[in-house]
Write a protein that holds these residues in place. Structure first.
Motif, PDB file in Angstrom:
ATOM      1  N   CYS A  74      42.195  30.486   0.955  1.00 54.36           N
ATOM      2  CA  CYS A  74      42.499  29.058   1.113  1.00 54.36           C
ATOM      3  C   CYS A  74      43.156  28.839   2.468  1.00 54.36           C
ATOM      4  O   CYS A  74      43.840  29.722   2.985  1.00 54.36           O
ATOM      5  CB  CYS A  74      43.441  28.568   0.015  1.00 54.36           C
ATOM      6  SG  CYS A  74      43.670  26.778   0.088  1.00 54.36           S
TER       7      CYS A  74
ATOM      8  N   LEU B  77      45.336  26.475   2.942  1.00 51.08           N
ATOM      9  CA  LEU B  77      46.672  25.940   2.710  1.00 51.08           C
ATOM     10  C   LEU B  77      47.504  27.006   1.995  1.00 51.08           C
ATOM     11  O   LEU B  77      46.982  28.028   1.561  1.00 51.08           O
ATOM     12  CB  LEU B  77      46.612  24.666   1.848  1.00 51.08           C
ATOM     13  CG  LEU B  77      45.920  23.433   2.432  1.00 51.08           C
ATOM     14  CD1 LEU B  77      46.091  22.238   1.490  1.00 51.08           C
ATOM     15  CD2 LEU B  77      46.443  23.107   3.822  1.00 51.08           C
ATOM     16  N   ASN B  78      48.787  26.737   1.864  1.00 48.49           N
ATOM     17  CA  ASN B  78      49.672  27.661   1.149  1.00 48.49           C
ATOM     18  C   ASN B  78      50.661  26.855   0.317  1.00 48.49           C
ATOM     19  O   ASN B  78      51.859  26.824   0.559  1.00 48.49           O
ATOM     20  CB  ASN B  78      50.407  28.579   2.132  1.00 48.49           C
ATOM     21  CG  ASN B  78      51.105  29.703   1.380  1.00 48.49           C
ATOM     22  OD1 ASN B  78      50.955  29.819   0.154  1.00 48.49           O
ATOM     23  ND2 ASN B  78      51.876  30.502   2.090  1.00 48.49           N
ATOM     24  N   CYS B  79      50.127  26.187  -0.719  1.00 52.34           N
ATOM     25  CA  CYS B  79      50.922  25.243  -1.502  1.00 52.34           C
ATOM     26  C   CYS B  79      51.958  25.994  -2.336  1.00 52.34           C
ATOM     27  O   CYS B  79      51.685  27.082  -2.847  1.00 52.34           O
ATOM     28  CB  CYS B  79      50.022  24.430  -2.427  1.00 52.34           C
ATOM     29  SG  CYS B  79      48.672  23.628  -1.566  1.00 52.34           S
TER      30      CYS B  79
ATOM     31  N   CYS C  57      51.196  27.887  -6.012  1.00 50.48           N
ATOM     32  CA  CYS C  57      49.727  27.899  -6.140  1.00 50.48           C
ATOM     33  C   CYS C  57      49.295  28.896  -7.205  1.00 50.48           C
ATOM     34  O   CYS C  57      49.649  30.073  -7.144  1.00 50.48           O
ATOM     35  CB  CYS C  57      49.092  28.290  -4.805  1.00 50.48           C
ATOM     36  SG  CYS C  57      47.352  28.738  -4.951  1.00 50.48           S
TER      37      CYS C  57
ATOM     38  N   SER D   1      46.257  30.011  -7.859  1.00 50.25           N
ATOM     39  CA  SER D   1      45.277  30.981  -7.381  1.00 50.25           C
ATOM     40  C   SER D   1      45.993  32.143  -6.691  1.00 50.25           C
ATOM     41  O   SER D   1      45.722  33.301  -6.959  1.00 50.25           O
ATOM     42  CB  SER D   1      44.315  30.288  -6.416  1.00 50.25           C
ATOM     43  OG  SER D   1      43.411  31.233  -5.891  1.00 50.25           O
ATOM     44  N   ARG D   2      46.971  31.805  -5.843  1.00 50.32           N
ATOM     45  CA  ARG D   2      47.672  32.877  -5.116  1.00 50.32           C
ATOM     46  C   ARG D   2      48.542  33.696  -6.061  1.00 50.32           C
ATOM     47  O   ARG D   2      48.673  34.907  -5.906  1.00 50.32           O
ATOM     48  CB  ARG D   2      48.539  32.270  -4.007  1.00 50.32           C
ATOM     49  CG  ARG D   2      47.716  31.704  -2.852  1.00 50.32           C
ATOM     50  CD  ARG D   2      48.607  31.144  -1.765  1.00 50.32           C
ATOM     51  NE  ARG D   2      47.849  30.446  -0.731  1.00 50.32           N
ATOM     52  CZ  ARG D   2      47.176  31.050   0.250  1.00 50.32           C
ATOM     53  NH1 ARG D   2      47.162  32.376   0.307  1.00 50.32           N
ATOM     54  NH2 ARG D   2      46.494  30.372   1.144  1.00 50.32           N
TER      55      ARG D   2
ATOM     56  N   GLY E 225      41.194  29.054  -4.961  1.00 47.10           N
ATOM     57  CA  GLY E 225      41.122  28.954  -3.494  1.00 47.10           C
ATOM     58  C   GLY E 225      40.521  27.614  -3.076  1.00 47.10           C
ATOM     59  O   GLY E 225      40.512  26.653  -3.839  1.00 47.10           O
TER      60      GLY E 225
ATOM     61  N   ASN F  41      40.994  20.743  -1.641  1.00 49.95           N
ATOM     62  CA  ASN F  41      42.255  20.182  -1.118  1.00 49.95           C
ATOM     63  C   ASN F  41      41.979  19.087  -0.085  1.00 49.95           C
ATOM     64  O   ASN F  41      42.889  18.476   0.447  1.00 49.95           O
ATOM     65  CB  ASN F  41      43.134  21.289  -0.536  1.00 49.95           C
ATOM     66  CG  ASN F  41      42.487  22.026   0.628  1.00 49.95           C
ATOM     67  OD1 ASN F  41      41.733  21.435   1.404  1.00 49.95           O
ATOM     68  ND2 ASN F  41      42.769  23.318   0.745  1.00 49.95           N
TER      69      ASN F  41
ATOM     70  N   ARG G 116      54.510  19.451  -1.549  1.00 49.02           N
ATOM     71  CA  ARG G 116      53.992  20.712  -2.114  1.00 49.02           C
ATOM     72  C   ARG G 116      52.891  21.318  -1.237  1.00 49.02           C
ATOM     73  O   ARG G 116      52.797  22.536  -1.110  1.00 49.02           O
ATOM     74  CB  ARG G 116      53.430  20.474  -3.510  1.00 49.02           C
ATOM     75  CG  ARG G 116      52.840  21.722  -4.122  1.00 49.02           C
ATOM     76  CD  ARG G 116      52.409  21.596  -5.563  1.00 49.02           C
ATOM     77  NE  ARG G 116      51.914  22.892  -6.028  1.00 49.02           N
ATOM     78  CZ  ARG G 116      50.803  23.055  -6.734  1.00 49.02           C
ATOM     79  NH1 ARG G 116      50.097  22.005  -7.074  1.00 49.02           N
ATOM     80  NH2 ARG G 116      50.403  24.253  -7.104  1.00 49.02           N
ATOM     81  N   ARG G 117      52.091  20.438  -0.609  1.00 49.49           N
ATOM     82  CA  ARG G 117      50.888  20.934   0.061  1.00 49.49           C
ATOM     83  C   ARG G 117      51.006  21.000   1.579  1.00 49.49           C
ATOM     84  O   ARG G 117      50.219  21.674   2.222  1.00 49.49           O
ATOM     85  CB  ARG G 117      49.684  20.075  -0.339  1.00 49.49           C
ATOM     86  CG  ARG G 117      49.342  20.214  -1.786  1.00 49.49           C
ATOM     87  CD  ARG G 117      48.237  19.301  -2.278  1.00 49.49           C
ATOM     88  NE  ARG G 117      47.855  19.737  -3.602  1.00 49.49           N
ATOM     89  CZ  ARG G 117      46.916  20.657  -3.839  1.00 49.49           C
ATOM     90  NH1 ARG G 117      46.263  21.169  -2.829  1.00 49.49           N
ATOM     91  NH2 ARG G 117      46.637  21.055  -5.066  1.00 49.49           N
TER      92      ARG G 117
HETATM   93  S1  SF4 Z   1      46.945  25.040  -4.691  1.00 45.53           S
HETATM   94 FE1  SF4 Z   1      44.819  24.968  -3.998  1.00 45.53          FE
HETATM   95  S2  SF4 Z   1      44.926  24.128  -1.923  1.00 45.53           S
HETATM   96 FE2  SF4 Z   1      46.969  24.846  -2.429  1.00 45.53          FE
HETATM   97  S3  SF4 Z   1      47.082  26.956  -1.659  1.00 45.53           S
HETATM   98 FE3  SF4 Z   1      46.445  27.033  -3.802  1.00 45.53          FE
HETATM   99  S4  SF4 Z   1      44.230  27.118  -3.743  1.00 45.53           S
HETATM  100 FE4  SF4 Z   1      44.940  26.340  -1.732  1.00 45.53          FE
END
Ligand code: SF4
Length: 369
Positions: free
Chosen positions: A75, A77-79, A82, A84-85, A124, A149, A182-183
């Protein structure tokens, strides 16, 4: 009243019914600007998929109406917080481990043949695999929400949404302060810019919000929801926060907030349907994961019960989609779905991470102990 939660029904066609509700709303022009021909085609497709799943069920195969496909972990971004991360942290040489575009397309085509009604393209950031998104957009009839995003949208993607069954779903967190908080700075304005562009071109699009203890009051505020209607969204996804990152338990919804989130009548006067995930799982006999309502396909091909439960015992990298549907882990979860009702923290399956991990052979992340 149309509320894209789930009705009290045992049938696995819950999602199918709700998606067709969306197209019924479209007929009244209340949910987007679809031609009558496109609506008729979509509803016919959904009916065909229903019977395909019924045929599969007769031979003991549970085909989910909905497939959630994470095209990449990557991704731009680094929200904060997150999923996914947290659940699928970066892997060494991760691009190479992702399924190829050809393999994803073969799995998508097989899924449609078996009766899947909709494929959610997620990540992601899925637009980091733009060519794959453009190829998936050529799939006939199927409903393809693209959870993005918004930072990689451009005129070409908007054109694609105008002519194909890709439906951009832009992630926001509430108003500008919540989203940028957040984003990152400018993300909210960027999302609004493309919403306005798609509205002016009468293109179907939507929004998605992660509902936490901190933004629930804004997200459920009638004025905020009306403002989204003014922006021209055709569908809204509200995803209850799951504390996958340790130390974020403070973001879990209070019981009062969760009760408010799961009151469908509050959305009945809106010009767009609202999908609350996971919604009131008790209402539909327990957890919808593991194929009862949906399945998750990870970027590497692992077939998982749910995006919030990164455990798997079969990979579609070296098995057909049909073979993965017969996974012992998925069958074990479905057999116990009526026990999976404890949704404090947004996901019954997450709450049973330890048990799921004991079933899976190729788990990807730490289990909730
Ligand atoms: S929440 Fe979505 S846009 Fe934000 S870092 Fe995670 S995958 Fe990326």
């Amino acid at each position: 009243m149309i509320y894209m939660g789930i009705v009290k029904s045992e049938s696995a066609d819950l999602f199918n019914i709700r998606i067709s509700d969306f197209f019924e709303m479209a007929k009244t022009g209340r949910a987007g600007k679809l031609s009558p021909g496109r609506i008729a085609e979509a509803i016919l497709f959904l009916r065909k998929q229903t019977s395909r799943r019924a045929v599969a069920q007769k031979r003991g195969l549970v085909v989910p109406p909905l497939l959630i496909a994470s095209l990449t972990r990557r991704c731009n971004l680094n929200c904060a917080g997150c999923y996914s991360r947290a659940l699928r942290p970066s892997l060494p040489g991760e691009t190479s481990q992702e399924l190829s575009d050809d393999r994803f397309m073969a799995l998508f085509e097989e899924a449609v043949e078996l009766g899947v009604s909709s494929i959610f393209l997620a990540g992601g950031e899925p637009l980091l695999r733009r060519e794959l998104v453009e190829r998936a957009a050529k799939l006939k009839g199927i409903f393809l929400p693209l959870f993005t995003n918004g930072t990689l949208i451009d005129d070409a993607i908007v054109d694609l949404a105008a002519r194909a069954s890709i439906v951009p779903i832009l992630s926001i967190e509430g108003e500008e302060r919540q989203t940028d908080g957040r984003r990152g700075p400018g993300i909210h304005a960027g999302a609004l810019r493309w919403m306005k562009e798609m509205k002016s071109r009468k293109i179907i699009f939507g929004a998605s919000l992660t509902i936490t203890s901190q933004n629930a009051d804004i997200a459920l505020d009638a004025g905020f929801l009306e403002a989204l209607a003014e922006l021209g969204i055709s569908v809204l996804f509200m995803v209850e926060y799951v504390p996958v990152s340790q130390g974020t338990e403070n973001l879990i919804l209070s019981d009062e907030q969760r009760d408010r989130l799961n009151q469908p009548e509050q959305f009945s006067r809106l010009s767009f349907p609202v999908v609350v995930l996971p919604g009131d799982e008790q209402a539909y006999g327990g957890c919808l994961a593991a194929g009862r309502g949906f399945l998750h396909l990870s970027p590497e091909g692992r077939v998982e019960a749910c995006p919030f439960a990164p455990f798997s015992d079969m990979s579609a990298a070296d098995h057909s989609f049909e073979e993965t549907l017969s996974s012992p882990m998925l069958a074990a979860i479905r057999e116990r779905h009526s026990e999976l009702t404890e949704t404090k923290g947004g996901c019954a399956l997450w709450n049973k991470g330890g048990w799921i991990a004991s079933l899976s052979v190729c788990s990807g992340a730490r289990a909730k102990s």
